[in-house]
Write an enzyme that holds these catalytic residues in place. Structure first.
Site, mmCIF file in Angstrom:
data_model
loop_
_atom_site.group_PDB
_atom_site.id
_atom_site.type_symbol
_atom_site.label_atom_id
_atom_site.label_comp_id
_atom_site.label_asym_id
_atom_site.label_seq_id
_atom_site.Cartn_x
_atom_site.Cartn_y
_atom_site.Cartn_z
ATOM 1 N N HIS A 7 -20.053 35.387 14.335
ATOM 2 C CA HIS A 7 -20.051 34.342 13.300
ATOM 3 C C HIS A 7 -19.445 33.110 13.960
ATOM 4 O O HIS A 7 -18.238 32.919 13.971
ATOM 5 C CB HIS A 7 -19.214 34.802 12.110
ATOM 6 C CG HIS A 7 -19.254 33.872 10.945
ATOM 7 N ND1 HIS A 7 -19.500 34.314 9.678
ATOM 8 C CD2 HIS A 7 -19.056 32.532 10.837
ATOM 9 C CE1 HIS A 7 -19.460 33.293 8.835
ATOM 10 N NE2 HIS A 7 -19.182 32.192 9.525
ATOM 11 N N THR A 24 -22.433 39.509 8.061
ATOM 12 C CA THR A 24 -21.468 38.426 7.890
ATOM 13 C C THR A 24 -21.904 37.567 6.715
ATOM 14 O O THR A 24 -23.088 37.495 6.392
ATOM 15 C CB THR A 24 -21.278 37.588 9.169
ATOM 16 O OG1 THR A 24 -20.117 36.769 9.019
ATOM 17 C CG2 THR A 24 -22.479 36.734 9.495
ATOM 18 N N CYS A 41 -21.835 27.196 10.115
ATOM 19 C CA CYS A 41 -21.681 28.238 11.135
ATOM 20 C C CYS A 41 -23.033 28.892 11.420
ATOM 21 O O CYS A 41 -23.954 28.818 10.615
ATOM 22 C CB CYS A 41 -20.716 29.315 10.661
ATOM 23 S SG CYS A 41 -19.022 28.746 10.377
#
Length: 166
Positions: free
Chosen positions: A50, A27, A33
């Site tokens: 994620h 990712t 995040c």
């Protein structure tokens, strides 16, 4: 380093998925995040999420992706991994992200999303008794991550720090 010849599954913001070796999972764009990896290094299976936020609000879209919130994503990853035959007791975790992306807004609680996301992820792992083997969290730089279930290596890439394997 990851062999560029391996098949790669890409996880978008708020998404999650599981893979078996020799497939790798990655990712990008981890600012505040948190990229969460759950894996079993004996059977070479891993899941990645994620995570954008700690938990859904009261007005959350019911169609939101299961990978968006720590309180939803981690139980879902566990469910998917156990469906593949992984024992909950053999799961391990690695995490990256949770950066403080807006240092000039230090007094604003909204600016502390990264810190809150990391705390929520760690609380979830604690509740499931899943050990965090390594982490690369905080700071003020975004990250991209790639996990290889064959080696259990999490490669973390940042603009400032370059590449490291945890």
């Amino acid at each position: 380093m990851i062999n560029n010849q391996k098949q790669t599954v890409k996880i978008g913001i708020g998404e999650l998925n599981v893979v078996k070796s020799p497939v790798v999972i990655q990712t990008s764009g981890l600012g505040s995040c948190v990229g969460v990896v759950l894996y079993d290094d004996t059977v070479k299976v891993a899941g990645m999420a994620h995570i954008m936020l700690s938990k859904p609000s009261k007005i959350t879209d019911p169609k939101a992706s299961k990978g968006k919130y720590a309180s939803v994503a981690i139980p879902e990853l566990i469910r998917r991994l156990t469906y593949l035959g992984v024992s909950k007791t053999s799961l391990k975790a690695k995490i990256a992200g949770g950066a403080h992306m807006f240092p000039n807004a230090a007094s604003n609680e909204l600016a502390k999303i990264g810190k809150h996301n990391v705390e929520a992820v760690k609380q979830q792992f604690l509740s499931y008794s899943i050990p965090i083997i390594s982490e690369d969290v905080g700071g003020s730089n975004g990250r991209s991550i790639i996990f290889d279930p064959q080696t259990a290596n999490l490669t973390v890439k940042t603009v400032q720090s370059g590449i490291k394997v945890i």
